[in-house]
Design an enzyme around this catalytic site. Structure first.
Site, short mmCIF file in Angstrom:
data_model
loop_
_atom_site.label_atom_id
_atom_site.label_comp_id
_atom_site.label_asym_id
_atom_site.label_seq_id
_atom_site.Cartn_x
_atom_site.Cartn_y
_atom_site.Cartn_z
CD GLN A 189 -2.88 -0.96 2.52
OE1 GLN A 189 -2.88 -1.67 3.28
NE2 GLN A 189 -3.95 0.06 2.07
CG HIS A 190 0.36 3.58 2.41
ND1 HIS A 190 -0.86 4.19 2.27
CD2 HIS A 190 0.52 2.80 3.44
CE1 HIS A 190 -1.45 3.71 3.73
NE2 HIS A 190 -0.68 2.87 4.29
CG ASP B 104 -0.03 -4.95 1.94
OD1 ASP B 104 -0.83 -4.11 2.16
OD2 ASP B 104 1.47 -4.90 2.00
#
EC number: 2.7.1.17
Length: 481
Positions: free
Chosen positions: A81-82, A239
């Protein structure tokens, strides 16, 4: 042809350090082939990775799967992520991706929180208070420090979006991963134009948010992968949302994931909005919510302490008052982006094994501190804690979680839950089922249960006290001194 009972699907996990691919029988959940290839991550103050390595790793992982991958009827990608992926007009990376554990944007996070009404306003607006991990802060950092790169960006993507787009040729994402950006409003489930305007990001650069169960596209020509043209591609997700799918998670069941990062989360029917910022109010990949707390320092940090001590990671010893806060990469929970590791209480008779146990205790303490905030108030406090991730197989991790949580601990036998969740998402496209229901049919959460033991309140209280006393030191930005 394979001997599978049903059609085959592929689930992908593009994580921080590698990409993994599983070929799964959609009827039974049996993994019929798998592959894995590594990525390179930069060291130093930033954490960056070339997205083209993710694509090359995907190709290699699928090559390792052999003929089974060629039979796949659908594919889905779960990913870290991110991360901020910036692409030019040709779809090539403008620069390496800024990863989730790159904390250089901590000043931008603080500024954005102040400029848009404070923590409570952010929590109500996006479900989360952005930290240096969030994509919006990374874009703000890029625009400030590398304005030429920001101007060159003609598309902005998350890691899983990048691979999905290379498969389909279409820019898409899903609500689960979009909810970790900081520019997706959880109340309206749409991009927040005020946030985007504040950081100077044109919404036209962002991908379309695909609905749960919707087809994101089909595999196009010229991809260099074993899939046939027209193979269905699911939306994919972040995830943690993928792992929740992989477990077939029902509301109120707590999960602790021990990997490069550590996370605690649970599915909820209520939209989260924690003004303290401890809990990120993520969406899940199905239509519910996934309140989650994440630490930057988990298995890698503890393994680094073991290596410094010259010990095997399992060589822990009990019976000590030493405290170790293993914040080797700064920390997100608690929010101490400029902190470093801290050792307190060392004595002449302290052993290396006791120091290593203290590292485990410090890592788990951070996660358990957030668990009560993650769970809804009506969640069963005696329900087993599902322990997943690479660390879940280690005895020292299992016993530390068991002792400090006071809960029964269940260890699902299924491995690679992110990739399995992505595979369940792909299977749902073929069968019309909810992806979590697919995983429950596969019985992915089955595994041994370790009985509860008395909670070690003394250790938890000691670590909390040291953390409180050391807060002024941990909060200092030594880079600016």
């Amino acid at each position: 042809m394979s001997a599978a009972e049903g059609p085959l699907v592929v689930g992908v996990d593009t994580s921080t350090q590698s990409t993994k691919a599983l070929v799964v029988d959609a009827a039974t959940g049996q993994v019929v082939a798998s592959g894995q290839a590594p990525h390179t991550v930069s060291s130093g103050p930033g954490r960056e990775s070339d997205p083209r390595q993710w694509w090359d790793a995907l190709r290699e992982a699928l090559h390792q799967c052999g003929d089974a991958a060629r039979e796949a009827a659908a594919v889905s990608v779960g990913g870290q992520q991110h991360g901020l992926v910036t692409l030019d007009a040709q779809g090539d990376p403008v620069r390496p991706a800024l990863l989730w554990n790159d904390v250089r944007s901590a000043p931008q996070a603080r500024r954005l929180i102040e400029e848009l009404g404070g923590p409570k306003s952010w929590a109500e607006r996006t479900g989360s208070v952005p930290s240096a991990s969030f994509t919006v802060t990374k874009w703000a950092w890029l625009a400030e420090h590398e304005p030429d790169a920001a101007r060159a960006a003609k598309a902005v993507r998350l890691p899983h979006d990048y691979l999905t787009e290379r498969l389909t040729g279409e820019g898409t994402t899903d609500r689960g991963d979009a909810s970790g950006t900081g520019w997706w409003a959880s109340g309206t489930e749409s991009y927040d134009e005020d946030v985007l305007a504040r950081v100077g990001l044109d919404p036209a650069l962002l991908p379309r948010v695909v609905r749960p169960g919707e087809v994101a596209g089909t595999v196009r020509d010229g991809h260099g992968l074993p899939f046939s043209k027209g193979t269905l591609v699911a939306a994919g997700t972040g995830d943690n949302a993928a792992a929740a799918l992989g477990l077939g998670l029902r509301p109120g069941v707590p999960v602790m994931s021990l990997g490069t990062s550590g996370t605690v989360y649970a599915v909820s029917r209520r939209r989260p909005a924690d003004p303290t910022g401890t809990v990120a109010g993520f969406a899940d990949a199905r239509g519910d919510w996934l309140p989650l707390a994440c630490t930057l320092n988990c298995t890698l940090a503890v393994d680094r302490v073991a290596a410094l001590l010259g010990l095997d990671r399992e060589a822990v010893e009990p019976g000590t008052d030493v405290t170790l806060l293993p914040y080797l990469d700064g920390e997100r929970t608690p929010n101490l982006p400029h902190s470093s590791g801290l050792l307190h209480g060392l004595r002449h008779d302290t052993t290396a094994g006791q120091v290593l146990q203290a590292a485990y205790d410090g890592a788990v303490h951070s996660l358990l501190g957030a668990l009560d905030l993650v769970l809804d108030t009506d969640a069963d406090p005696a329900a087993p804690l599902l322990l997943i991730g690479g660390g879940a197989r280690g005895n020292a991790w299992q016993q530390t979680v068991r002792r400090l949580s006071g809960r029964p601990v269940q260890i699902p036998e299924a491995k690679e839950l992110v990739a399995l969740g992505a595979a369940a998402q792909a299977a749902g496209l073929l069968t019309g089922e909810d992806a979590a229901a697919v995983a429950r049919r596969w019985n992915t959460a089955a595994g041994p249960v370790l009985d509860a033991v008395e909670r070690d309140e003394a250790t938890l209280t000691r670590i909390t006290g040291v953390l409180s006393d050391a807060a002024p030191l941990l909060e200092r930005n030594t880079d600016s001194l």
